[in-house]
Scaffold this active site. Structure first.
Site, mmCIF file in Angstrom:
data_model
loop_
_atom_site.group_PDB
_atom_site.id
_atom_site.type_symbol
_atom_site.label_atom_id
_atom_site.label_comp_id
_atom_site.label_asym_id
_atom_site.label_seq_id
_atom_site.Cartn_x
_atom_site.Cartn_y
_atom_site.Cartn_z
ATOM 1 N N GLU A 156 41.041 43.745 37.136
ATOM 2 C CA GLU A 156 40.075 43.489 36.877
ATOM 3 C C GLU A 156 39.012 43.844 35.974
ATOM 4 O O GLU A 156 38.202 42.857 35.181
ATOM 5 C CB GLU A 156 38.996 42.878 38.042
ATOM 6 C CG GLU A 156 38.300 44.192 38.836
ATOM 7 C CD GLU A 156 36.490 44.717 38.296
ATOM 8 O OE1 GLU A 156 36.674 45.038 37.823
ATOM 9 O OE2 GLU A 156 35.470 43.439 38.803
ATOM 10 N N CYS B 101 39.585 42.217 44.362
ATOM 11 C CA CYS B 101 40.365 43.781 44.272
ATOM 12 C C CYS B 101 41.745 43.491 45.310
ATOM 13 O O CYS B 101 42.041 44.736 45.738
ATOM 14 C CB CYS B 101 38.800 44.735 45.256
ATOM 15 S SG CYS B 101 37.405 44.787 44.650
ATOM 16 N N HIS C 31 40.774 47.706 52.447
ATOM 17 C CA HIS C 31 40.410 47.603 51.658
ATOM 18 C C HIS C 31 38.876 48.553 51.266
ATOM 19 O O HIS C 31 37.957 48.535 52.753
ATOM 20 C CB HIS C 31 39.783 46.260 50.876
ATOM 21 C CG HIS C 31 39.127 45.661 50.032
ATOM 22 N ND1 HIS C 31 39.576 47.079 48.693
ATOM 23 C CD2 HIS C 31 37.976 45.577 49.168
ATOM 24 C CE1 HIS C 31 38.488 46.641 47.141
ATOM 25 N NE2 HIS C 31 37.181 45.994 48.244
#
Lengths: 345, 386, 132
Positions: free
Chosen positions: A80, A112, A234
C-alpha cells in the site's frame, strides 16, 4: 502439492521507539506502548522504499533455497506504499532477481493483505501448471500521519515467498478467504496518509474477518486449533493477534513465534508473512501452521501449512528474530527526515 | 620544433566577480597580456582558450569564437580546449605545439571560468563532470570525496596526517598574502584548518580550493622572435601530458597519480633536468592531499614523504623547493579553466623577477603542474629565462 | 545527465546486479563492463560476467557537502570497495556504524534508491554496500 519453496524477509535497520514519538506529542509513551503491545517500530531510511525492501527479501528467499530465478514465471508484489502510483514495483523486483523476461508480473493492493493475495494467485498459477514458481512479496513502508494513532505502529518491512510444487519446505494444504465491503481504513488517490475509522477497525473489521477466515479454514479442512503447532495472524499491533488466538481457542504461546509487530511495528502487507517466516525459522518437519492475514476494506486469507522434511537446509542464514536485532535507534527528528515527513522533502 | 617563449602575461584578480561576467574577465586578462607583450592585436595569429564547464555554468558553449569576438580579433582562428581543471594546461600545450610547429609565430592562450553565476550545489555538480558521471558521481561522489578517498589511502599507507595536509593550506595562505591577484590574502593556522569542518572526511573546508571566478592569458612567441617584443622572455623548455582512467575506482593505486608521473617524466626528459633542478613549482593543489601527492609524484620528495616535508616547511617560499609561491589553487583560488594558465603566469613573473614579496630568490627553473579531474589528465611544463 | 531515462534504464543490469564483463584473453574482470579490454585491446575477447557481491572497504570518506540530488542524505559514506575478484568500484555505504567503517572491513551489496529525479521523476535503484 503446492507450497513454499523458499522464503526471505527484510526489515530496515532503523528503529524509533514508541516512547520517543509520544515524547514529541506530549503523551505517555509507556501507556501507549503497553496499550498497543509495541515497543518500537522499524523505519525505512531515506534511500529505501517498498521496492528496495521487496528486492532484498526476494534475494534472501532465492539465495536460501537455491531456486533458479529463471523458473519464476510470475512476480506479484503487494503493497500500500508503492514508490510509483503507476509503474509496477513487480517489474523492478523481477529484473533485480533475474527472473525477466519470460514471465508475468503485477502489483497487488489490498491494504495489509496484498501480499497473501499474491500467494494465492501464485498457488493458482503453480497448481494449474501455468508457471513453475511464483514469487509473492508483501512489502510496505507504512505511513502514519504525524500525531495520529497510526504513527506509533506503522512500520516497514517485507517478506517474500517462492511458491512452487517441487522441493517445498512447507506445503500449503488449503487456503480460504473471507471478504466483505467494510470501510475501516483507506487512502484516497493522491492523499499522503491513510485515514482509519478508529475503534470501528476492531470488531466489525479486523476481528470479524480474521475470525471468520480462521473458522472457515478450520471447517474446510476439518481441523481444530489443537491440530496446529503455530498460529500467525495479521498484527496491526501486539494485542489484536493474541486476542484473536484466544477467541479462536489457540493457546497464546502458539502465536508468540510469529508475533513480530512488538519489535518492528505493523509492516502492513508484510506483517503476517514475516510472522510466518519467523515460524518457518524454527518449525520442525510435520508441524502445522495456521496463518490468517487481514486487509482493510476488508478481507482475510487463511492458510493451513505443513512443514516438510529438508527445511533446515533451505532456511535463510539469519532467522527473522535475529535479523531484527541488528538495529540503530533514531530520534523523532531523524525519523521524520528519513521518512520525508518534513514538508520540503 | 621551434623553441617557444612567453612574452606577456595577464591575470584578473581571482575571486567572486559579481560585477563581471565571462566576457569581462577574458577581456581584462587578454588585454593585460597583449599590453604586457607589447604586441599589436593583429600580431596574434591564433587563440587557444581553456574552459571547463561554461555549458553547465553559463549555458554558453562555443567559447573559442566568443573570445575572438569579444577581443575584437575576428577573423583569427580561435579554439576552445577542455580537459576539466587541466583545460588551461592543455590549451597552453596546444598553443606551444602551434608555435613550435612553425604554423604561427605569435598566439594568445587564455583560460577562464566564471563559476559564481550558479549555486554552490550546481557548481559542484558541474565540476563533477570532470569525473566519471555514470559510475561515480551518479552514486553521490563529489570531487572533495574523490580526493578524500585518496587522502584516506595515503594516511593508511604512509601515515600521512591531517595536520600534515593542513600544513599545505597554511603555507599557501601565507604565500597568497603577498599576491595581489589571490582570493584569500589571509594567513591561517593549522588549528584553523583542523577546526574548519569536514567537507568529505578527512578533508575539511580549509583543505579545499574555493569556487572562484577568474581569467588568465599568456602570449606565446617563437623563441627566435621573442626578443623582438619582450626584453625578458621566458622559454617553455618542456611540455608533458598524460592520461589515466576517468573513474577513480579503476586506478591501481590511489596514493599516486600515474598521469603526473608520466607527464613529469616526459617534461624532465625534454628539459634535460631532474626534479632536484627545479627551484619552484606551481602544483595543482585543488585539495591539500593533491599537493602532498604532487610533490611526491613530481619527484621532489620520496613517495610518502610529501606530508612530513610540508609539515617541516620544506615547501615554503625559498625552502628546499618553493611550492605554490602564488598561494596555489587553495588560497589564490581555482577558476578551473583559468588555473593552468594562471600557473604559467606565475612561473613567468617569478622568472622575470616580478613576483614582489613572494619572489623566489635565484629562480632559474620553474615547473607547473595542472591536473584534470581526479588525475585523469595531467600537464607538466618547465620554464626558464630565454 | 543523471536524470536521463535511457541511461538509467540502460545501466540497470549493472546497477541492480553488478553485471560486468571479463576478458577471455587476459582473464581480467571489469566493472562497469568495458567495450575494449584496456590490456589486450584488439586481441581481447570480452564476455558478460557477474561480479561477486561481497568485498571489503579499500578507502572511504564521510561526505558532508553533497551535490544536487543528494543534499538531504548528508552525511553519507562514499567508499571504494574491493570485490572478492579484485575489481574496485565506488559506492555509497549504508547501514554501517561509524566504528565499523574502516579500511579492510567486509561489506556486502544491498539494493537501494540511488537517485531520484525530483518528486515526480524516475527513481534509479541499484547497488550500495553495507558493513557485514
Amino acid at each position: 502439492m503446492v507450497g513454499i519453496v523458499g522464503y526471505g524477509t527484510y526489515v530496515p535497520r532503523m528503529r524509533v521507539k514508541v516512547d520517543e514519538i509520544a515524547r514529541v506529542w506530549g503523551k505517555e509513551g509507556a501507556r501507549i506502548s503497553k496499550g498497543l503491545g509495541i515497543n518500537e517500530k522499524a523505519v525505512a531510511s531515506f534511500d529505501e522504499d517498498s521496492c528496495s525492501f521487496a528486492v532484498e527479501a526476494s534475494r534472501v528467499a532465492l539465495k536460501s533455497c537455491g531456486a533458479d530465478p529463471k523458473g519464476i514465471g510470475a512476480v506479484f508484489v503487494g503493497s500500500e506504499s508503492k514508490p510509483y502510483a503507476v509503474k509496477p514495483t513487480a517489474t523492478m523486483v523481477a529484473e533485480a532477481i533475474g527472473a525477466t523476461p519470460e514471465m508475468t508480473a503485477a502489483d497487488f493492493e489490498f491494504a495489509c493483505k496484498a501480499g497473501t493475495a499474491g500467494v494465492q494467485a501464485c498457488m493458482g498459477m503453480v497448481s494449474s501448471g501455468m508457471v513453475k514458481y511464483g514469487l509473492a512479496v508483501g512489502s510496505d513502508t507504512a505511513q502514519g500521519r504525524p500525531n495520529d494513532a497510526l504513527e506509533y505502529s506503522a512500520g516497514g518491512g517485507a517478506a517474500a515467498l517462492i511458491i512452487g510444487k517441487e522441493g517445498t519446505v512447507a506445503d500449503i494444504d488449503a487456503t480460504y478467504s473471507f471478504t466483505t465491503d467494510t470501510p475501516d481504513f483507506w487512502r484516497r488517490q493522491h492523499a499522503e496518509f491513510p485515514r482509519h475509522a478508529g475503534r470501528f477497525t476492531a470488531e466489525p473489521a479486523y476481528f470479524k474477518h480474521v475470525l471468520s477466515g480462521a473458522k472457515g479454514l478450520l471447517a474446510k479442512t476439518g481441523t481444530k486449533p489443537e491440530d496446529y503447532d503455530f498460529a500467525v495472524f495479521h498484527q496491526p499491533n501486539g494485542k489484536f493477534p493474541l486476542r484473536a488466538a484466544t477467541m479462536l481457542g489457540f493457546e497464546e504461546t502458539k502465536a508468540m513465534q510469529g508475533l513480530i509487530t512488538p519489535f518492528i511495528g505493523n509492516t502492513y502487507s508484510a506483517a503476517a508473512m514475516i510472522g510466518l517466516c519467523s515460524v518457518l525459522d524454527v518449525a520442525k518437519p510435520g508441524q502445522r501452521i495456521l496463518v490468517v492475514s487481514y486487509g482493510s476494506g476488508a478481507g482475510s486469507d487463511a492458510f493451513k501449512i505443513t512443514v516438510k522434511e529438508g527445511i533446515e537446509a533451505k532456511r535463510p542464514k539469519v532467522a527473522v528474530l535475529n535479523a531484527i536485532e541488528d538495529k540503530e535507534y533514531v530520534d523523532y527528528a531523524g525519523y521524520v527526515k528519513h521518512r520525508r515527513k518534513i514538508k520540503s522533502l | 620544433m621551434k623553441g617557444v617563449s612567453i612574452i606577456g602575461v595577464g591575470l584578473t584578480k581571482f575571486g567572486e566577480h559579481w560585477n563581471a561576467g565571462f566576457r569581462e574577465l577574458i577581456s581584462e586578462a587578454a588585454g593585460k597580456a597583449i599590453t604586457d607583450a607589447h604586441v599589436d592585436g593583429q600580431d596574434v595569429q591564433a587563440i587557444f582558450g581553456g574552459c571547463m564547464a561554461s555549458g553547465r555554468l553559463l549555458g554558453q558553449e562555443h567559447i573559442g569564437a566568443l573570445i575572438a569576438d569579444q577581443l575584437g580579433m575576428n577573423p583569427v582562428a580561435s579554439t576552445r580546449l577542455e580537459a576539466a581543471c587541466a583545460s588551461g594546461g592543455v590549451a597552453l600545450r596546444a598553443g606551444i605545439m602551434a608555435v613550435a610547429s612553425g604554423a604561427y609565430d605569435v598566439v594568445a592562450v587564455g583560460g577562464a571560468e566564471k563559476m559564481t553565476e550558479v549555486s554552490t550545489e550546481e557548481a559542484s555538480t558541474a565540476l563533477g563532470g570532470a569525473g566519471d558521471q555514470e559510475w561515480e558521481l551518479f552514486n553521490g561522489a563529489t570531487f572533495p570525496a574523490l580526493y578524500a578517498l585518496m587522502a584516506r589511502r595515503h594516511m593508511q599507507e604512509y601515515g600521512t596526517s591531517e595536520e600534515q595536509m593542513a600544513a599545505c593550506a597554511v603555507k599557501n595562505h601565507a604565500n597568497a598574502v603577498n599576491n595581489e591577484f589571490a582570493r584569500y590574502r589571509k594567513a591561517v593556522t593549522i588549528a584553523d584548518v583542523m577546526k574548519s569542518g569536514y567537507i568529505a572526511s578527512p578533508l575539511k573546508l580549509l583543505d579545499c580550493s574555493p569556487i572562484t571566478d577568474g581569467a588568465a592569458t599568456v602570449i606565446l612567441c617563437s623563441s627566435e622572435k621573442a626578443k623582438k617584443y619582450c626584453d625578458t622572455p621566458v622559454e617553455i623548455i618542456a611540455s608533458g601530458q598524460a592520461s589515466d582512467t576517468l573513474a577513480l575506482a579503476q586506478r591501481t593505486t590511489l596514493t599516486e597519480m600515474k598521469a603526473t608521473k608520466e607527464a613529469a617524466r616526459q617534461a624532465y626528459t625534454q628539459a634535460k633536468i631532474q626534479a632536484k633542478d627545479v627551484d619552484f613549482a606551481e602544483v595543482h593543489d585543488c585539495f591539500t592531499i593533491a599537493e602532498v601527492m604532487a610533490t611526491e609524484d613530481l619527484g621532489f620528495f620520496e613517495k610518502g614523504k610529501g606530508g612530513p616535508a610540508a609539515a617541516a616547511g620544506e615547501t615554503a617560499l625559498n625552502a628546499k623547493v618553493s611550492i605554490n609561491a602564488s598561494g596555489g589553487l587553495k588560497a589564490k583560488g581555482h577558476p578551473v579553466g583559468a588555473t593552468g594558465i594562471a600557473q604559467a603566469v606565475e612561473a613567468t613573473l617569478q622568472l622575470q623577477q616580478r613576483a614582489g614579496k613572494r619572489q623566489v630568490s635565484n629562480a632559474e627553473i620553474g615547473l607547473t603542474h595542472n591536473v584534470g579531474g581526479s588525475g585523469a589528465t595531467c600537464v607538466v611544463h618547465v620554464y626558464k629565462r630565454l | 545527465m543523471k536524470n536521463a531515462t535511457p541511461l538509467i534504464w540502460r545501466n540497470s543490469a549493472a546497477r541492480y546486479n553488478l553485471a560486468g564483463n571479463h576478458c577471455e584473453t587476459c582473464g581480467k574482470d571489469y566493472f562497469p563492463e568495458r567495450v575494449v579490454c584496456p590490456t589486450c585491446r584488439r586481441r581481447g575477447k570480452l564476455s558478460a560476467k557477474q561480479m561477486p557481491t561481497d568485498g571489503k572497504i579499500y578507502s572511504f570518506t564521510h561526505v558532508h557537502a553533497a551535490p544536487a540530488g543528494f543534499e538531504h542524505e548528508t552525511p553519507y559514506y562514499i567508499a571504494i570497495v574491493e570485490l572478492e575478484n579484485g575489481v574496485h568500484l565506488l559506492t555509497q555505504l549504508v547501514d554501517s556504524p561509524a566504528e565499523k567503517v574502516k579500511i579492510g572491513t567486509n561489506v556486502k551489496m544491498c539494493f537501494r534508491r540511488i537517485f531520484e529525479d525530483g518528486k515526480e521523476g524516475l527513481i534509479a535503484y541499484g547497488f550500495k554496500f553495507k558493513v557485514v
